[in-house]
Design an enzyme around this catalytic site. Structure first.
Site, mmCIF file in Angstrom:
data_model
loop_
_atom_site.group_PDB
_atom_site.id
_atom_site.type_symbol
_atom_site.label_atom_id
_atom_site.label_comp_id
_atom_site.label_asym_id
_atom_site.label_seq_id
_atom_site.Cartn_x
_atom_site.Cartn_y
_atom_site.Cartn_z
ATOM 1 N N ASP A 268 16.009 37.211 -7.792
ATOM 2 C CA ASP A 268 16.339 37.557 -6.415
ATOM 3 C C ASP A 268 15.027 37.756 -5.655
ATOM 4 O OD1 ASP A 268 18.607 38.683 -4.466
ATOM 5 O OD2 ASP A 268 16.858 40.003 -4.298
ATOM 6 N N GLU B 276 17.811 31.658 -5.840
ATOM 7 C CA GLU B 276 18.571 31.492 -4.609
ATOM 8 C C GLU B 276 18.075 30.278 -3.837
ATOM 9 O OE1 GLU B 276 19.734 35.887 -3.071
ATOM 10 O OE2 GLU B 276 17.603 35.478 -3.229
ATOM 11 N N ASP C 211 18.441 44.584 -5.481
ATOM 12 C CA ASP C 211 17.798 43.340 -5.899
ATOM 13 C C ASP C 211 18.200 42.955 -7.314
ATOM 14 O OD1 ASP C 211 16.525 43.196 -3.459
ATOM 15 O OD2 ASP C 211 14.736 44.266 -4.147
#
Length: 403
Positions: free
Chosen positions: A184, A268, A364
């Protein structure tokens, strides 16, 4: 398998060689700008795009013409490569991968490329390289260039000249080591892993911001193009070079560590260009929180998220592993325990507390866990041939039906 790799070295040219390199890069810049101007003029007349072959014929006329005879002093292959770069820039624009080509400015990205390996000689034992119309140029031999030499690119940055030597060699297919991990991306934490560990941000620009501001202020007080102004400008360029070097070094070390210790990395699929857009708006519809958004954009760009993903992509392939990009939607709002999705789950920027089951963790870390879960599902669907992989917020009960 074949591996294309570039090895970059700092050159140590003589005074005459530096002047020649400046002239050659200026000739390439002239050819690019003249070709771009012709393409624009041709488009305004409603005519077809000028391809590389037709543009190369015009280059011959420019070299032999009375207006630009100094183009003959530069090697012809780098000039031809510049026109190929222009054609590639237009192709990227037509395919919506890049913005419209812009005119090159002196001092910004000065470079030229030798594409023919037969004209280049690399003497690594004596730390020198032979380049057409430059002769033997010494360089700082920091590491061995492995493989067959393919081309060489000369570039300038921070007042120094560098050579990037691209090579090709056969390597064995690597065997991945380690398990799968989810990542993340953030600002307070540069990269948080799904196992709870994280990499602290470097904030290279922020560390040098005060020194850069003072150098730019001192430069603004000098008479433009004077000797003092040139020295002040060189100082600003050195600070910018230090910022970029520190950021690239940190990203290379981080991505190398991840690629060597993990067989699959899930990350991501962030659209950095959209995330870092300005919030100023227009005169009719002004933006909100412009100052805060400006600071956030600067912090995001200081992290180097896109370069991190680019390096991680090819390093995972070299290590025999896989990198899977998943949509970032709801990754930090989905509870990894009960799969409840709600914006209220993320109470603060760093605290996650599920309103359904009470699960508490760093936001996170929760995002990294959900990214890992979605990455596993996406990878399984790609292997099985599913048409549309699931998003990051898809429930576990729905994943089996989806694949």
């Amino acid at each position: 398998m074949q591996r294309l790799q570039a090895f970059k070295y700092e050159l140590m040219p003589t005074g005459n060689q530096q002047r020649d390199m400046r002239r050659f890069s200026g000739s390439c810049r002239f050819a690019f700008n003249k070709g771009l101007a012709l393409q624009k003029e041709n488009y305004e007349k409603g005519e077809k795009f000028i391809g590389y072959v037709a543009m190369a014929k015009r280059l011959t006329a420019w070299r032999n013409g009375p207006e630009t005879p100094w183009l003959k002093d530069a090697p012809v292959h780098p000039l031809q490569q510049t026109l190929k770069d222009l054609e590639r820039a237009y192709k990227n624009f037509f395919e919506k991968r890049a913005d419209f080509p812009r005119f090159k400015k002196k001092g910004l990205g000065d470079s030229f490329r030798y594409p023919d390996p037969k004209q280049i000689k690399l003497d690594q034992d004596n730390s020198r390289i032979f380049l057409p119309k430059l002769g033997w140029v010494r360089y700082r031999n920091s590491r061995e260039a492995l493989g067959e030499l393919r081309n060489a690119t000369i570039s300038q940055s921070g007042g120094k000249w560098f050579v990037s030597i691209q090579t090709r060699r056969e390597v064995e297919q690597a065997t991945p080591h380690g398990d799968a991990i989810g990542i993340d991306m953030g600002i307070a934490r540069f990269a948080t892993l799904s196992d709870g560990t994280f990499f602290a941000p470097l904030n290279s620009f922020k560390r040098h911001e005060n020194a850069l501001r003072k150098a730019q202020q001192a430069m603004s007080r000098k008479t433009k193009f004077s000797c003092n102004w040139k020295r002040a400008k060189a100082r600003v360029q050195r600070i910018h070079a230090n910022i970029g070097n520190a950021r690239r070094d940190y990203l290379h070390k981080t991505t190398t560590t991840l690629s060597k210790n993990h067989a699959m990395v899930c990350i991501e699929d962030l659209q950095v260009r959209n995330i870092s857009k300005s919030a100023t708006g227009s005169t009719d519809v002004p933006g909100r929180n412009v100052s805060a958004k400006s600071g956030l954009n600067k912090a995001i760009l200081d992290q180097g998220w896109f370069e991190f993903r680019r390096q991680l992509d090819y390093k995972m392939a070299w290590a025999g592993g896989y990198m899977v990009a998943v949509p970032p939607r709801n990754t930090s709002r989905t509870c990894p325990c009960c799969e409840h999705v709600s914006a209220e789950n993320r109470q603060t920027q760093s605290r996650f507390c599920c309103v359904e089951c009470g699960y508490t963790e760093n936001a996170d870390v929760v995002g990294a866990i959900n990214v890992l879960r979605a990455g596993h599902a996406r990878f399984a669907c790609e292997v099985s041939g599913a048409v549309k992989p699931p998003a990051a917020g898809t429930r576990r009960s729905e994943l089996a039906e989806h694949c």
